[in-house]
Design a protein around this motif. Structure first.
Motif, short mmCIF file in Angstrom:
data_model
loop_
_atom_site.label_atom_id
_atom_site.label_comp_id
_atom_site.label_asym_id
_atom_site.label_seq_id
_atom_site.Cartn_x
_atom_site.Cartn_y
_atom_site.Cartn_z
N TYR A 71 -3.80 -12.61 1.29
CA TYR A 71 -2.86 -12.31 0.22
C TYR A 71 -2.89 -10.82 -0.08
O TYR A 71 -3.92 -10.29 -0.50
CB TYR A 71 -3.20 -13.10 -1.03
CG TYR A 71 -2.34 -12.76 -2.21
CD1 TYR A 71 -1.03 -13.20 -2.28
CD2 TYR A 71 -2.83 -11.99 -3.25
CE1 TYR A 71 -0.22 -12.88 -3.36
CE2 TYR A 71 -2.04 -11.67 -4.34
CZ TYR A 71 -0.73 -12.12 -4.38
OH TYR A 71 0.06 -11.79 -5.44
N ILE A 72 -1.77 -10.16 0.16
CA ILE A 72 -1.59 -8.76 -0.22
C ILE A 72 -0.38 -8.73 -1.15
O ILE A 72 0.74 -9.00 -0.72
CB ILE A 72 -1.35 -7.85 1.01
CG1 ILE A 72 -2.55 -7.92 1.95
CG2 ILE A 72 -1.10 -6.42 0.57
CD1 ILE A 72 -2.39 -7.14 3.22
N PRO A 73 -0.60 -8.43 -2.44
CA PRO A 73 0.53 -8.48 -3.39
C PRO A 73 1.55 -7.39 -3.11
O PRO A 73 1.24 -6.37 -2.50
CB PRO A 73 -0.15 -8.28 -4.75
CG PRO A 73 -1.41 -7.56 -4.44
CD PRO A 73 -1.84 -8.01 -3.08
N GLU A 74 2.77 -7.61 -3.59
CA GLU A 74 3.82 -6.62 -3.40
C GLU A 74 3.48 -5.35 -4.16
O GLU A 74 2.92 -5.40 -5.25
CB GLU A 74 5.16 -7.17 -3.89
CG GLU A 74 5.73 -8.21 -2.97
CD GLU A 74 7.14 -8.62 -3.37
OE1 GLU A 74 7.70 -8.02 -4.31
OE2 GLU A 74 7.66 -9.53 -2.73
N TYR A 75 3.82 -4.23 -3.58
CA TYR A 75 3.57 -2.93 -4.20
C TYR A 75 4.64 -2.67 -5.25
O TYR A 75 5.83 -2.79 -4.97
CB TYR A 75 3.57 -1.84 -3.14
CG TYR A 75 3.27 -0.46 -3.68
CD1 TYR A 75 2.02 -0.16 -4.19
CD2 TYR A 75 4.23 0.52 -3.68
CE1 TYR A 75 1.73 1.09 -4.70
CE2 TYR A 75 3.96 1.78 -4.17
CZ TYR A 75 2.71 2.06 -4.68
OH TYR A 75 2.42 3.29 -5.17
N GLN A 76 4.24 -2.35 -6.45
CA GLN A 76 5.17 -2.17 -7.56
C GLN A 76 5.50 -0.71 -7.85
O GLN A 76 5.94 -0.38 -8.93
CB GLN A 76 4.58 -2.82 -8.83
CG GLN A 76 4.29 -4.28 -8.69
CD GLN A 76 5.53 -5.12 -8.43
OE1 GLN A 76 6.60 -4.82 -8.94
NE2 GLN A 76 5.39 -6.14 -7.61
N GLY A 77 5.29 0.17 -6.89
CA GLY A 77 5.50 1.59 -7.13
C GLY A 77 6.88 2.08 -6.82
O GLY A 77 7.06 3.22 -6.43
N GLY A 78 7.90 1.26 -6.97
CA GLY A 78 9.26 1.70 -6.78
C GLY A 78 9.74 1.61 -5.34
O GLY A 78 10.79 2.12 -5.00
N VAL A 79 8.99 0.97 -4.49
CA VAL A 79 9.39 0.82 -3.09
C VAL A 79 10.35 -0.36 -2.99
O VAL A 79 10.09 -1.43 -3.52
CB VAL A 79 8.15 0.59 -2.19
CG1 VAL A 79 8.56 0.36 -0.76
CG2 VAL A 79 7.21 1.76 -2.30
N LEU A 80 11.45 -0.16 -2.30
CA LEU A 80 12.46 -1.21 -2.21
C LEU A 80 12.14 -2.24 -1.13
O LEU A 80 12.69 -3.32 -1.15
CB LEU A 80 13.83 -0.59 -1.94
CG LEU A 80 14.39 0.27 -3.07
CD1 LEU A 80 15.70 0.90 -2.65
CD2 LEU A 80 14.57 -0.58 -4.32
#
Length: 165
Positions: A71-80
């Motif tokens: 499990y690798i969570p989605e990156y929330q740093g503005g990446v589309l």
């Protein structure tokens, strides 16, 4: 006085995710380091240290080794770019190593357990795999008893100098 919230610290090298139950549930005979094929957003998310590999395992698909159920969570740093958080990820190893470990899995009934995902000194994501066999409950109880004894022994040695036994 309220504390300032900490900034998300990025991991440049060191452990990003660890499977602490891996060594408890399996008798690890041998360890190997393998590369990991990741997308850019997955690497950024790993560097935040929020990945989990407690339920992950390595297996074969089309003659190659893959890491399943990590499990690798989605990156929330503005990446589309979005990615599947539990997608299988390809492991990079030499062909002879792959054949050796796939043979051990087929012959001996061994399991490839991911022990940790880390970044090496060059900043490349690697996964440490352990070739192991499942432990019986008796072995697990023995490991717990040994760990408790080591903890009690250390406590006794620490307290010995103070005179309160």
């Amino acid at each position: 006085m309220a504390q300032k919230p900490r900034k998300n610290t990025m991991i440049s090298h060191g452990i990003a995710a660890q499977n602490r139950k891996g060594r408890f549930n399996y008798a690890i005979k041998e360890t190997i380091e393998a590369g990991l094929v990741l997308k850019g957003a997955e690497v950024k998310s790993l560097r935040l240290g929020r990945a989990m590999i407690t339920e992950a395992y390595a297996g074969e698909r089309n003659g190659e080794l893959w890491l399943f159920n990590s499990y690798i969570p989605e990156y929330q740093g503005g990446v589309l770019s979005r990615f599947d958080t539990r997608a299988p990820r390809k492991l990079l190893m030499h062909r002879k190593q792959i054949e050796k470990y796939l043979g051990a899995i087929a012959r001996e009934g061994a399991t490839l357990v991911p022990l940790d995902i880390h970044f090496n000194n060059r900043g490349v994501a690697k996964v440490t795999l352990g070739l192991g066999e499942g432990k019986k409950n008796v072995d697990k109880r023995h490991a717990i008893a040994e760990r408790d004894w080591q903890r009690d022994k250390a406590r006794l040695m620490r307290n010995k100098g103070r005179g309160d036994y």
